[in-house]
Design a protein around this motif. Structure first.
Motif, PDB file in Angstrom:
ATOM      1  N   ILE A 162       0.838  -1.205   0.000  1.00  0.00           N
ATOM      2  CA  ILE A 162       0.000   0.000   0.000  1.00  0.00           C
ATOM      3  C   ILE A 162       0.870   1.251   0.000  1.00  0.00           C
ATOM      4  N   LEU A 163       1.881   1.274   0.857  1.00  0.00           N
ATOM      5  CA  LEU A 163       2.761   2.444   0.912  1.00  0.00           C
ATOM      6  C   LEU A 163       3.539   2.610  -0.384  1.00  0.00           C
ATOM      7  N   PHE A 164       4.003   1.496  -0.950  1.00  0.00           N
ATOM      8  CA  PHE A 164       4.780   1.547  -2.193  1.00  0.00           C
ATOM      9  C   PHE A 164       3.952   2.120  -3.340  1.00  0.00           C
ATOM     10  N   LYS A 165       2.717   1.669  -3.416  1.00  0.00           N
ATOM     11  CA  LYS A 165       1.846   2.099  -4.517  1.00  0.00           C
ATOM     12  C   LYS A 165       1.595   3.604  -4.485  1.00  0.00           C
ATOM     13  N   HIS A 166       1.604   4.174  -3.287  1.00  0.00           N
ATOM     14  CA  HIS A 166       1.289   5.593  -3.146  1.00  0.00           C
ATOM     15  C   HIS A 166       2.479   6.416  -2.665  1.00  0.00           C
ATOM     16  N   LYS A 223      12.538   1.053  -6.880  1.00  0.00           N
ATOM     17  CA  LYS A 223      12.090  -0.290  -7.193  1.00  0.00           C
ATOM     18  C   LYS A 223      11.634  -0.933  -5.892  1.00  0.00           C
ATOM     19  N   SER A 224      10.913  -2.046  -5.988  1.00  0.00           N
ATOM     20  CA  SER A 224      10.314  -2.614  -4.776  1.00  0.00           C
ATOM     21  C   SER A 224      11.355  -2.986  -3.721  1.00  0.00           C
ATOM     22  N   HIS A 225      12.500  -3.538  -4.151  1.00  0.00           N
ATOM     23  CA  HIS A 225      13.509  -3.913  -3.158  1.00  0.00           C
ATOM     24  C   HIS A 225      14.141  -2.683  -2.505  1.00  0.00           C
ATOM     25  N   HIS A 238      -2.613  13.902  -1.503  1.00  0.00           N
ATOM     26  CA  HIS A 238      -3.449  12.940  -2.233  1.00  0.00           C
ATOM     27  C   HIS A 238      -3.021  11.510  -1.915  1.00  0.00           C
ATOM     28  N   ASN A 239      -1.711  11.280  -1.892  1.00  0.00           N
ATOM     29  CA  ASN A 239      -1.214   9.933  -1.601  1.00  0.00           C
ATOM     30  C   ASN A 239      -1.502   9.530  -0.157  1.00  0.00           C
ATOM     31  N   GLN A 240      -1.410  10.478   0.759  1.00  0.00           N
ATOM     32  CA  GLN A 240      -1.724  10.178   2.156  1.00  0.00           C
ATOM     33  C   GLN A 240      -3.182   9.739   2.297  1.00  0.00           C
ATOM     34  N   MET A 241      -4.082  10.429   1.617  1.00  0.00           N
ATOM     35  CA  MET A 241      -5.500  10.047   1.689  1.00  0.00           C
ATOM     36  C   MET A 241      -5.731   8.661   1.094  1.00  0.00           C
ATOM     37  N   PHE A 287     -12.516  -8.177  -4.743  1.00  0.00           N
ATOM     38  CA  PHE A 287     -11.403  -7.523  -5.401  1.00  0.00           C
ATOM     39  C   PHE A 287     -10.691  -6.596  -4.417  1.00  0.00           C
ATOM     40  N   PRO A 288      -9.879  -7.133  -3.501  1.00  0.00           N
ATOM     41  CA  PRO A 288      -9.184  -6.307  -2.516  1.00  0.00           C
ATOM     42  C   PRO A 288      -8.023  -5.557  -3.158  1.00  0.00           C
ATOM     43  N   VAL A 289      -8.282  -4.328  -3.548  1.00  0.00           N
ATOM     44  CA  VAL A 289      -7.311  -3.560  -4.332  1.00  0.00           C
ATOM     45  C   VAL A 289      -5.942  -3.499  -3.659  1.00  0.00           C
ATOM     46  N   GLN A 290      -5.941  -3.460  -2.323  1.00  0.00           N
ATOM     47  CA  GLN A 290      -4.681  -3.272  -1.635  1.00  0.00           C
ATOM     48  C   GLN A 290      -3.757  -4.481  -1.702  1.00  0.00           C
TER      49      GLN A 290
END
Length: 333
Positions: free
Chosen positions: A9-13, A19-21, A97-100, A158-161
Motif C-alpha cells: 500500500i505504501l509503495f503504490k502511493h 524499485k520494490s527492493h 493525495h497519496n496520504q489520503m 477484489f481487494p485492491v490493496q
C-alpha cells in the motif's frame, strides 16, 4: 495485516522512483533511529546498520511480496532501534493525495485505523505492531502459498490493496491466493476466423493510406515495410488483449460485465481521438494507438497492478473493432 500488504500500500502511493527492493529497505531505514553508538556508526558506514541491507535484490523482493518470511532476529534488531517520530515524518512527507489514498486503503482492512488523526504516527504504530507480531510469533510475514479456487470457482472479491500480477511467476496474487493467468498468446501463422473483422479494418486503413480501393490478406506482402510491420504488431496487440479478456470472463463472477466495462471505458477514452479528422485511416489508427496507452479505466483490470500494459491497451481497440465500435476509415471523409 501482513507486512507485504502494508508495504505494498505504501509503495503504490509513495510517488517515488524506487524499485520494490529499494522501497523495502527505505521502510526499515525510516522506522529505525539514526546510528548512535560507535558500533552502530561503523555498521552504518559499511551499509550494515539496516539488518536487511546485505540481502540481494531478489531476496528483498520476495520479502516485500510476502513469498518469504521476515527473519525474526533481524526484525528484533529493527524493533530495538525503532523511531516512531522519524517514520511519522517520512509518511507525512508524502503528498496529500497519496496520504489520503493510503488511509483509505488501510481502512478497508482496519476500519478504525488512524483514530489519532495523524497518518504518519498511525502508520508507524501499525508497522511496529506488524513487526512485533512477527517477532513474537503471533503472525507470519509471508502469505500462505495456496490456490484456494477450484476450476469451477470464480473470484467474487477484489481487494485492491493486495491484488497484483507478478510477471516472474505468471500469477495473480490476491492476499494468500495465487491464480495462474493464461500465458501470452502467440498469433498463429494463419489469420484465425475470429480475426477477420479487425484485420479487415486494418487492411482498409492501409488501402486508404496507399490510395488503393481495396486490399486483401494476400496483398500484405506487397505493401511497404511500415505497413507489414504495423500489421504484425497489431496482431500481437490483439492476442494480448484477448488473453486478458478471456481471463476476466473465465476467472471472475460477472466476468463478462468486467470485460465489457473495460472495453466500453476504453472506447469512451479514445472516441474523441478516433472521430477526429485525418488524411487517411492509417493516420487515424496510429494516432489512436498512441492515445490509448495512457488509458485507465475503473474496471477490475486497472486495479490489478502490472496486469495490463501498452500491448493489451492497444489490443482492446481491435476487440472494439470486432464489436463494430471502431472503424479506421471514415466513409464520409
Amino acid at each position: 495485516m501482513l507486512f507485504s500488504e502494508f508495504a505494498n500500500i505504501l509503495f503504490k502511493h509513495s510517488d517515488n522512483s524506487y524499485k520494490s527492493h529499494e522501497f523495502f529497505l527505505s521502510l526499515f531505514d525510516n522506522i529505525m533511529r539514526n546510528p548512535q553508538s560507535p558500533e552502530e556508526i561503523m555498521l552504518s558506514e559499511n551499509d550494515k546498520y539496516n539488518p536487511f541491507s546485505t540481502l540481494v535484490p531478489d531476496s528483498l523482493n520476495r520479502l516485500f511480496k510476502g513469498t518469504n518470511p521476515l527473519n525474526q532476529k533481524k526484525v528484533r534488531k529493527v524493533i530495538s532501534r525503532k523511531d516512531t517520530d522519524k517514520f511519522a515524518k517520512y509518511i507525512n512527507g508524502f503528498n496529500g493525495h497519496n496520504q489520503m489514498a493510503i488511509e483509505d486503503e488501510i481502512k478497508t482492512m482496519i476500519p478504525d485505523f488512524n483514530s489519532i488523526d495523524n497518518l504518519g504516527y498511525a502508520c508507524a504504530d501499525l508497522f511496529l505492531q506488524i513487526l512485533n507480531d512477527i517477532y513474537e510469533g503471533r503472525e507470519t510475514s509471508s502469505a500462505i502459498v495456496s490456490n484456494n479456487l477450484s476450476p469451477t470457482q470464480k473470484l467474487t472479491f477484489f481487494p485492491v490493496q493486495t491484488i497484483y500480477y507478478d510477471e516472474s511467476d505468471g500469477k495473480l496474487h490476491i492476499g494468500n491466493i495465487e491464480i495462474s493467468i493464461p500465458k501470452e498468446l502467440e498469433p498463429p501463422q494463419d489469420i484465425a476466423p475470429e480475426e477477420e473483422i479487425y484485420v479487415s479494418e486494418l487492411l482498409a486503413a492501409y488501402a486508404d493510406a496507399v490510395n488503393c480501393k481495396e486490399l486483401t490478406k494476400s496483398d500484405l506482402d506487397s505493401l511497404p515495410q511500415k505497413y507489414k510491420r504495423n500489421f504484425s504488431d497489431q496482431r500481437i496487440n490483439y492476442y494480448s488483449a484477448v488473453r486478458i479478456d478471456r481471463f476476466l470472463r473465465e476467472s471472475f463472477e460477472k466476468g463478462e460485465v468486467h470485460a465489457e466495462k473495460w472495453k466500453s471505458e476504453t472506447f469512451d477514452y479514445i472516441k474523441d481521438t478516433l472521430w477526429d479528422d485525418y488524411d487517411n485511416g492509417y493516420k487515424r489508427l496510429v494516432t489512436v494507438m498512441k492515445k490509448v496507452v495512457d488509458c485507465s479505466t475503473t474496471s477490475i483490470v486497472s486495479n490489478i497492478q502490472n496486469l495490463v500494459g501498452p500491448k493489451e491497451k492497444k489490443g482492446t481497440c481491435h476487440l472494439l473493432a470486432n464489436d463494430g465500435s471502431v472503424r479506421w476509415v471514415d466513409e464520409d471523409e
